[in-house]
Design a protein around this motif. Structure first.
Motif, PDB file in Angstrom:
ATOM      1  N   PHE A 241      51.664  14.174  83.201  1.00 46.41           N
ATOM      2  CA  PHE A 241      51.369  14.655  81.861  1.00 46.41           C
ATOM      3  C   PHE A 241      51.765  13.585  80.848  1.00 46.41           C
ATOM      4  N   SER A 242      50.956  13.444  79.817  1.00 42.86           N
ATOM      5  CA  SER A 242      51.205  12.412  78.814  1.00 42.86           C
ATOM      6  C   SER A 242      52.451  12.729  77.995  1.00 42.86           C
ATOM      7  N   THR A 243      52.966  11.708  77.332  1.00 46.02           N
ATOM      8  CA  THR A 243      54.147  11.882  76.483  1.00 46.02           C
ATOM      9  C   THR A 243      53.866  12.876  75.365  1.00 46.02           C
ATOM     10  N   TYR A 244      52.690  12.797  74.766  1.00 45.14           N
ATOM     11  CA  TYR A 244      52.369  13.673  73.644  1.00 45.14           C
ATOM     12  C   TYR A 244      52.217  15.128  74.068  1.00 45.14           C
ATOM     13  N   SER A 245      51.904  15.372  75.335  1.00 44.24           N
ATOM     14  CA  SER A 245      51.750  16.757  75.789  1.00 44.24           C
ATOM     15  C   SER A 245      53.086  17.491  75.817  1.00 44.24           C
ATOM     16  N   GLN A 246      54.176  16.766  75.621  1.00 46.19           N
ATOM     17  CA  GLN A 246      55.500  17.387  75.597  1.00 46.19           C
ATOM     18  C   GLN A 246      55.933  17.752  74.180  1.00 46.19           C
ATOM     19  N   ARG A 247      55.050  17.511  73.201  1.00 43.43           N
ATOM     20  CA  ARG A 247      55.366  17.818  71.809  1.00 43.43           C
ATOM     21  C   ARG A 247      54.778  19.175  71.431  1.00 43.43           C
ATOM     22  N   PRO A 248      55.629  20.140  71.090  1.00 47.19           N
ATOM     23  CA  PRO A 248      55.122  21.471  70.703  1.00 47.19           C
ATOM     24  C   PRO A 248      54.140  21.375  69.546  1.00 47.19           C
ATOM     25  N   GLY A 249      53.116  22.213  69.622  1.00 47.13           N
ATOM     26  CA  GLY A 249      52.128  22.264  68.558  1.00 47.13           C
ATOM     27  C   GLY A 249      50.838  21.549  68.890  1.00 47.13           C
TER      28      GLY A 249
ATOM     29  N   SER B 186      38.459   8.070  70.058  1.00 51.76           N
ATOM     30  CA  SER B 186      39.386   7.948  68.940  1.00 51.76           C
ATOM     31  C   SER B 186      40.694   7.333  69.431  1.00 51.76           C
ATOM     32  N   ASP B 187      41.602   7.078  68.491  1.00 52.81           N
ATOM     33  CA  ASP B 187      42.909   6.544  68.857  1.00 52.81           C
ATOM     34  C   ASP B 187      43.979   7.631  68.853  1.00 52.81           C
ATOM     35  N   ASN B 188      43.564   8.878  68.858  1.00 57.14           N
ATOM     36  CA  ASN B 188      44.500   9.999  68.789  1.00 57.14           C
ATOM     37  C   ASN B 188      45.043  10.300  70.184  1.00 57.14           C
ATOM     38  N   ARG B 189      46.211   9.755  70.500  1.00 54.86           N
ATOM     39  CA  ARG B 189      46.778   9.931  71.833  1.00 54.86           C
ATOM     40  C   ARG B 189      47.208  11.368  72.101  1.00 54.86           C
ATOM     41  N   MET B 190      47.277  12.195  71.064  1.00 57.70           N
ATOM     42  CA  MET B 190      47.626  13.599  71.271  1.00 57.70           C
ATOM     43  C   MET B 190      46.528  14.343  72.013  1.00 57.70           C
ATOM     44  N   LYS B 191      45.343  13.707  72.155  1.00 59.52           N
ATOM     45  CA  LYS B 191      44.257  14.327  72.902  1.00 59.52           C
ATOM     46  C   LYS B 191      44.243  13.917  74.365  1.00 59.52           C
ATOM     47  N   VAL B 192      45.188  13.079  74.766  1.00 61.56           N
ATOM     48  CA  VAL B 192      45.298  12.676  76.167  1.00 61.56           C
ATOM     49  C   VAL B 192      46.221  13.655  76.877  1.00 61.56           C
ATOM     50  N   LEU B 193      45.682  14.396  77.810  1.00 62.35           N
ATOM     51  CA  LEU B 193      46.464  15.379  78.553  1.00 62.35           C
ATOM     52  C   LEU B 193      47.240  14.730  79.688  1.00 62.35           C
TER      53      LEU B 193
ATOM     54  N   GLU C 253      47.900  10.949  82.085  1.00 62.22           N
ATOM     55  CA  GLU C 253      47.774   9.496  82.081  1.00 62.22           C
ATOM     56  C   GLU C 253      48.421   8.928  83.335  1.00 62.22           C
ATOM     57  N   GLN C 254      48.017   7.713  83.702  1.00 62.28           N
ATOM     58  CA  GLN C 254      48.653   7.062  84.836  1.00 62.28           C
ATOM     59  C   GLN C 254      50.062   6.627  84.457  1.00 62.28           C
ATOM     60  N   SER C 255      50.960   6.684  85.418  1.00 58.58           N
ATOM     61  CA  SER C 255      52.382   6.461  85.157  1.00 58.58           C
ATOM     62  C   SER C 255      52.650   5.113  84.504  1.00 58.58           C
ATOM     63  N   ASN C 256      52.145   4.033  85.087  1.00 56.57           N
ATOM     64  CA  ASN C 256      52.475   2.695  84.593  1.00 56.57           C
ATOM     65  C   ASN C 256      51.444   2.139  83.630  1.00 56.57           C
ATOM     66  N   THR C 257      50.152   2.291  83.933  1.00 53.87           N
ATOM     67  CA  THR C 257      49.119   1.702  83.073  1.00 53.87           C
ATOM     68  C   THR C 257      48.880   2.519  81.803  1.00 53.87           C
ATOM     69  N   LYS C 258      49.265   3.805  81.821  1.00 53.48           N
ATOM     70  CA  LYS C 258      49.012   4.729  80.703  1.00 53.48           C
ATOM     71  C   LYS C 258      47.526   4.931  80.441  1.00 53.48           C
ATOM     72  N   MET C 259      46.702   4.637  81.442  1.00 49.53           N
ATOM     73  CA  MET C 259      45.266   4.895  81.321  1.00 49.53           C
ATOM     74  C   MET C 259      45.025   6.399  81.234  1.00 49.53           C
ATOM     75  N   PRO C 260      44.162   6.868  80.344  1.00 48.14           N
ATOM     76  CA  PRO C 260      43.876   8.309  80.248  1.00 48.14           C
ATOM     77  C   PRO C 260      43.270   8.828  81.547  1.00 48.14           C
ATOM     78  N   ALA C 261      43.796   9.944  82.013  1.00 46.72           N
ATOM     79  CA  ALA C 261      43.274  10.576  83.228  1.00 46.72           C
ATOM     80  C   ALA C 261      42.703  11.956  82.930  1.00 46.72           C
ATOM     81  N   ALA C 262      42.849  12.433  81.707  1.00 44.60           N
ATOM     82  CA  ALA C 262      42.251  13.693  81.257  1.00 44.60           C
ATOM     83  C   ALA C 262      42.284  13.682  79.734  1.00 44.60           C
ATOM     84  N   ILE C 263      41.130  13.916  79.119  1.00 37.71           N
ATOM     85  CA  ILE C 263      41.001  13.827  77.664  1.00 37.71           C
ATOM     86  C   ILE C 263      40.377  15.105  77.146  1.00 37.71           C
TER      87      ILE C 263
END
Length: 342
Positions: free
Chosen positions: A196-204, A246-253, A255-265
């Motif tokens: 799960f992406s870093t942003y997915s841990q932010r409430p809201g 877009s550049d809105n990383r809050m839409k990335v559900l 991501e890959q652990s090291n590369t941070k490539m989006p794996a679900a958007i």
């Protein structure tokens, strides 16, 4: 002369006062607002189950019987009780989808969620307003149906794609509706696991909602087993260049652990500020974690509003209260009681 002046002044004063407006209180609407507040507070103190539409409507009917009042009752920030799913897939895929959605019904925070699946053979019958969301299991060219897709999303519906994308698959629908592009200049994906992406841990955030469902929902056997550090096997391969439009990383559900490539958007407010889409290339889930991930995505994509009763009304009054649930997951729902005279 003094008498004449007095008479003239009196007439002038009376004339001026006659033009003063008298505030008109809308007592009927005020009484409706007070009635709505009383009903909600009374039912709340009685600890009514807001997810039991029969109990709620029966209780409200007792308050307004023998009156000319119509009402609607709406819950917000909830999972829909009956989720109708249109699935563009073959028979084997359908079995896999239904298996992932177990236990069915799903009991969460005193609410019983039912997943109702419908297999669709042709894309022509897919975007039916009767479905809360549709699942597309394999790549399908939607470019000729972009207007139809946008109309479907404008009804506040959802679409989930379950397949990886190649460079040749990226058309205007993938870009504008799913919010994904192919960027050859980006670092390619690797064999790293998916998290799960870093942003997915932010409430809201919308991604937080899916992650919360994943951690709270039981597995297909009805047991809780998922942790906040859960990871998934790499399902995007080692040469993907899929990025966000877009550049809105809050839409990335995911991501890959090291590369941070989006794996679900995901994408939201796509057509007339409505609609939800999710590119989730896991394929047909074959393990408990990916099954629970799909189940969580389906619950999110179906929307977070539910009417226990809905009536056509003119110039209504809305009363609202909030209810906190925390049995299986933390959830604050809003209850709106909408009243109007017939």
């Amino acid at each position: 002369m003094e008498m004449i002046v007095v008479i003239v002044m009196t007439i002038f004063s009376l004339t001026q006062f006659s033009y003063l407006s008298i505030p008109q209180a809308d007592w009927e609407r005020t009484k409706l607002a007070l009635l709505g507040d009383d009903i909600l507070l009374t039912l709340s103190k009685k600890n009514i189950n807001w997810f039991d539409d029969n109990a709620v409507t029966s209780a409200i009917n007792k308050f307004i019987e023998n009156s000319n009042i119509a009402y609607s009752i709406k819950l917000t920030n909830v999972i829909k009780e009956n989720i109708n799913i249109g699935c563009l897939c073959d028979a084997n895929d359908m079995v896999g989808i239904e298996e992932a959605l177990k236990p069915n019904p799903l009991l969460i925070n005193s609410e019983r969620i039912r997943f109702i699946t419908h297999r669709i053979d042709s894309i022509n019958g897919l975007f039916n307003p009767a479905y809360d969301l549709v699942i597309i299991c394999h790549y399908t060219d939607l470019s000729s149906m972009k207007t139809t897709v946008m109309r479907y999303l404008s009804l506040d519906k959802g679409i989930i794609e379950l397949f990886p994308l190649e460079r040749s698959d990226i058309d205007s629908v993938q870009k504008d509706i799913f919010g994904v592009v192919w960027d050859s200049a980006s670092e390619s994906s690797s064999s790293d696991d998916i998290r799960f992406s870093t942003y997915s841990q932010r409430p809201g955030t919308e991604t937080y909602t899916i992650r919360k469902y994943f951690l709270s929902f039981p597995n297909t056997a009805g047991n809780k087993e998922f942790s906040s550090g859960a990871s998934f096997e790499n399902f995007i391969g080692g040469a993907s260049h899929i990025m966000q439009k877009s550049d809105n990383r809050m839409k990335v559900l995911l991501e890959q652990s090291n590369t941070k490539m989006p794996a679900a958007i995901l994408n939201t407010e796509i057509s007339e500020h409505n609609g939800r889409t999710l590119w989730l290339p896991v394929g047909i889930p074959d393990n408990e974690k990916s099954k629970n991930l799909l189940k969580s995505a389906v619950a999110w994509a179906a929307g977070d509003e539910m009417y226990l009763k809905q009536s056509a009304m003119k110039n209504p009054i809305t009363s609202s209260i909030f209810k906190v649930y925390n049995n299986d997951m933390f959830q604050i729902i809003r209850i709106d009681l909408i009243l109007s005279h017939l």
